[in-house]
Motif scaffolding. Structure first.
Motif, short mmCIF file in Angstrom:
data_model
loop_
_atom_site.label_atom_id
_atom_site.label_comp_id
_atom_site.label_asym_id
_atom_site.label_seq_id
_atom_site.Cartn_x
_atom_site.Cartn_y
_atom_site.Cartn_z
N ALA A 239 0.84 -1.21 0.00
CA ALA A 239 0.00 0.00 0.00
C ALA A 239 0.87 1.25 0.00
O ALA A 239 0.57 2.22 -0.69
CB ALA A 239 -0.93 0.00 1.21
N ASN A 240 1.95 1.21 0.77
CA ASN A 240 2.88 2.34 0.79
C ASN A 240 3.50 2.55 -0.59
O ASN A 240 3.62 3.70 -1.04
CB ASN A 240 3.98 2.09 1.84
N LEU B 236 1.41 7.57 6.07
CA LEU B 236 1.99 7.78 7.40
C LEU B 236 1.26 6.91 8.40
O LEU B 236 0.05 7.02 8.59
CB LEU B 236 1.88 9.26 7.78
N LEU B 237 2.01 6.00 9.06
CA LEU B 237 1.44 5.09 10.04
C LEU B 237 1.50 5.71 11.43
O LEU B 237 2.54 6.26 11.81
CB LEU B 237 2.20 3.76 10.03
N HIS B 238 0.42 5.58 12.17
CA HIS B 238 0.35 6.11 13.54
C HIS B 238 0.13 4.96 14.52
O HIS B 238 -0.67 4.07 14.25
CB HIS B 238 -0.80 7.11 13.68
N LEU C 231 8.38 2.01 5.05
CA LEU C 231 7.27 2.37 5.93
C LEU C 231 7.65 3.58 6.77
O LEU C 231 8.73 3.65 7.34
CB LEU C 231 6.92 1.20 6.86
N GLU C 232 6.74 4.52 6.84
CA GLU C 232 6.98 5.76 7.59
C GLU C 232 6.04 5.82 8.80
O GLU C 232 4.83 5.74 8.64
CB GLU C 232 6.74 6.96 6.68
N VAL C 233 6.61 5.92 9.97
CA VAL C 233 5.84 5.96 11.20
C VAL C 233 5.90 7.37 11.78
O VAL C 233 6.98 7.97 11.86
CB VAL C 233 6.37 4.93 12.22
N ALA C 234 4.74 7.89 12.19
CA ALA C 234 4.68 9.22 12.80
C ALA C 234 5.39 9.21 14.14
O ALA C 234 5.35 8.22 14.87
CB ALA C 234 3.23 9.65 12.99
#
Length: 149
Positions: A111-112, A123-125, A145-148
């Motif tokens: 999905a990213n 942006l994953l929270h 993957l990018e995490v807040a």
């Protein structure tokens, strides 16, 4: 012979078995994807479910429930909705997800890649412990993957 459908245009794709994608006038804000898990919780006798609901304060969705073999098709359907949410940044709140298996993390990576290919960000929270552990185990595969903070 008349068309069996309510309209003469192309037939929209059918969601996976056990999943429903509900749209209000085709807008992302009212998309809801849910599935009843076939395995019931032995302690309560209730069915576990994975749901995706739109965030009210920013473009994105809140996932709730387990992301495992029983909910894999629903997760793919939910992420398909999430990747179509408009905006430069799409937020995915995982605070109500207790567990993600490796296939679920792979679906997040895909999905990213889809969103990134559109010139946007996913942006994953509040990632659950299982996601953090899988990122540690597979750093190269999960690097995108990018995490807040």
């Amino acid at each position: 012979m008349p068309s069996p459908h309510r309209h003469d245009g192309p037939v929209p794709p059918v969601p996976p078995v056990g999943a429903q994608a509900l749209y209000d006038d085709g807008t992302w804000a009212d998309a809801v994807v849910r599935c009843a898990n076939t395995a019931t919780n032995a302690a309560t006798g209730s069915a576990a479910a994975l749901t995706a609901r739109p965030l009210r304060d920013r473009p994105g969705a809140l996932l709730s429930g387990p992301c495992d073999l029983d909910t894999r098709a629903v997760l793919r359907a939910a992420l398909g909705v999430v990747t179509r949410i408009p905006g430069p940044v799409v937020h995915l709140d995982l605070s109500a997800v207790a567990f993600l298996d490796t296939a679920a993390v792979a679906a997040l990576v895909q999905a990213n890649a889809t969103v990134t290919g559109q010139g946007r960000r996913l942006l994953l929270h509040h990632p659950p412990y299982s996601l953090r552990k899988l990122v540690e185990m597979f750093p190269d595969e999960c690097a995108a993957l990018e995490v807040a903070a």
